[in-house]
Design a protein around this motif. Sequence first.
Motif, mmCIF file in Angstrom:
data_model
loop_
_atom_site.group_PDB
_atom_site.id
_atom_site.type_symbol
_atom_site.label_atom_id
_atom_site.label_comp_id
_atom_site.label_asym_id
_atom_site.label_seq_id
_atom_site.Cartn_x
_atom_site.Cartn_y
_atom_site.Cartn_z
ATOM 1 N N GLU A 68 47.128 -5.654 11.109
ATOM 2 C CA GLU A 68 47.304 -4.013 9.869
ATOM 3 C C GLU A 68 47.754 -3.303 10.610
ATOM 4 O O GLU A 68 49.050 -2.389 10.741
ATOM 5 C CB GLU A 68 46.983 -3.877 9.279
ATOM 6 C CG GLU A 68 46.910 -5.328 7.894
ATOM 7 C CD GLU A 68 45.677 -6.346 8.470
ATOM 8 O OE1 GLU A 68 45.168 -6.639 9.289
ATOM 9 O OE2 GLU A 68 45.180 -7.544 7.626
ATOM 10 N N ASN A 71 51.320 -3.769 12.989
ATOM 11 C CA ASN A 71 51.891 -3.385 12.235
ATOM 12 C C ASN A 71 52.548 -1.957 12.371
ATOM 13 O O ASN A 71 53.791 -1.108 12.628
ATOM 14 C CB ASN A 71 51.540 -3.634 10.535
ATOM 15 C CG ASN A 71 53.015 -4.012 10.243
ATOM 16 O OD1 ASN A 71 54.313 -3.905 10.682
ATOM 17 N ND2 ASN A 71 53.243 -3.597 8.872
ATOM 18 N N GLU A 72 51.226 -1.140 12.004
ATOM 19 C CA GLU A 72 51.277 0.096 11.642
ATOM 20 C C GLU A 72 52.151 1.117 13.171
ATOM 21 O O GLU A 72 52.612 2.087 13.198
ATOM 22 C CB GLU A 72 50.219 1.087 11.109
ATOM 23 C CG GLU A 72 50.037 2.445 10.965
ATOM 24 C CD GLU A 72 48.649 3.272 10.857
ATOM 25 O OE1 GLU A 72 48.299 4.759 10.475
ATOM 26 O OE2 GLU A 72 47.862 2.200 9.952
ATOM 27 N N TYR A 74 53.983 -0.022 15.752
ATOM 28 C CA TYR A 74 55.060 -0.386 16.261
ATOM 29 C C TYR A 74 55.860 -0.135 15.429
ATOM 30 O O TYR A 74 56.612 0.846 15.538
ATOM 31 C CB TYR A 74 55.124 -2.122 16.139
ATOM 32 C CG TYR A 74 56.126 -2.754 16.528
ATOM 33 C CD1 TYR A 74 56.508 -2.690 18.299
ATOM 34 C CD2 TYR A 74 56.951 -4.096 15.826
ATOM 35 C CE1 TYR A 74 57.941 -2.474 18.156
ATOM 36 C CE2 TYR A 74 57.859 -4.073 16.044
ATOM 37 C CZ TYR A 74 58.292 -3.629 17.468
ATOM 38 O OH TYR A 74 59.781 -4.731 18.574
ATOM 39 N N LEU A 75 55.913 -0.177 13.660
ATOM 40 C CA LEU A 75 56.689 1.137 12.587
ATOM 41 C C LEU A 75 57.142 2.515 13.366
ATOM 42 O O LEU A 75 57.908 2.631 13.157
ATOM 43 C CB LEU A 75 56.296 0.637 11.531
ATOM 44 C CG LEU A 75 56.762 -1.214 11.023
ATOM 45 C CD1 LEU A 75 56.334 -1.066 10.254
ATOM 46 C CD2 LEU A 75 57.917 -1.720 11.291
ATOM 47 N N GLU A 95 50.983 -13.855 14.532
ATOM 48 C CA GLU A 95 51.647 -13.112 13.495
ATOM 49 C C GLU A 95 51.909 -11.697 14.001
ATOM 50 O O GLU A 95 52.964 -11.052 12.552
ATOM 51 C CB GLU A 95 50.072 -12.743 13.300
ATOM 52 C CG GLU A 95 49.289 -13.625 11.738
ATOM 53 C CD GLU A 95 47.743 -12.798 11.823
ATOM 54 O OE1 GLU A 95 47.483 -13.212 9.984
ATOM 55 O OE2 GLU A 95 47.090 -12.288 12.352
ATOM 56 N N GLN A 96 52.460 -11.249 15.122
ATOM 57 C CA GLN A 96 52.593 -9.895 15.825
ATOM 58 C C GLN A 96 54.080 -10.541 16.109
ATOM 59 O O GLN A 96 54.761 -9.211 15.680
ATOM 60 C CB GLN A 96 51.974 -9.810 17.339
ATOM 61 C CG GLN A 96 49.924 -9.488 16.951
ATOM 62 C CD GLN A 96 50.310 -8.409 18.274
ATOM 63 O OE1 GLN A 96 50.537 -8.812 18.995
ATOM 64 N NE2 GLN A 96 48.409 -8.383 18.080
ATOM 65 N N ILE A 99 55.526 -9.751 13.144
ATOM 66 C CA ILE A 99 56.119 -8.346 12.658
ATOM 67 C C ILE A 99 57.545 -8.225 13.875
ATOM 68 O O ILE A 99 58.296 -7.288 13.200
ATOM 69 C CB ILE A 99 54.804 -7.781 12.943
ATOM 70 C CG1 ILE A 99 53.547 -8.089 12.485
ATOM 71 C CG2 ILE A 99 54.674 -5.796 13.222
ATOM 72 C CD1 ILE A 99 52.437 -6.920 13.052
#
Length: 232
Positions: A68, A71-72, A74-75, A95-96, A99
């Motif tokens: 999580e 993800n935060e 990177y975005l 998982e990455q 993303i």
Amino acid sequence: YSFCTLLEMRTPPKILLLGSPGSGKSFYGKMISKKFDVPFVSMGKVLKERMPEDVKEAMAEGKLAPVEAVNEVYLGMKEEFSRGFVLDGFPRSLEQVEIFESAARDIPELNPSYALHFVLLKEFIIRKLLGRRECTSCGANWNLEHIEEGSYYMPAILPPSPTMCTCGASLHPRVDDNLETITSRLDTHQENWATLEPRLRKVLPVHDIEITSGSETMWPLLIDKIETLRSC
């Protein structure tokens, strides 16, 4: 200017850097960033700055940050990466990768052109990491380990003395540069890479960069490679 030359001039590189800890990807990534005037971001460093202490300690031992958080972060790079980027240390798990695939598909700013995968023998990585020294004052980096075996020539980067920087401050190994931690990090990386490699090579051009020499030899070769990849 030809159309091709103009296109190259206005298209900054968007590069993922892959490879095991100590392979040289961060070192060369910063040089690429400076040459092409694009941001260099170490995903691991950014995450460590934002994570609580228990997660930081786990990451220092080679464990991965919560997906999580990745993800935060990177975005959140969309605006910074709008003029190109050099991103080190991402993705590191399936998982990455998910993303990465989703963001690259939906957000053009986060879509890299290709990845550079830095390759260096595990034995030499361990020796070079154990030889690293950092200045506690000016932040300069040195390396006491000299490697000259077969086709490999990687000279030491020596300070005035093993314990003193040119600025006069003391030198120390990094906290996580010990044999147990290095071995654990390399083993974790290898396990993850064995799973990631087939998936990444399907969705992104991945170019292997074999590190056999010091930066004076490798840097011109690396720039030639990047310029070739940028050409029309």
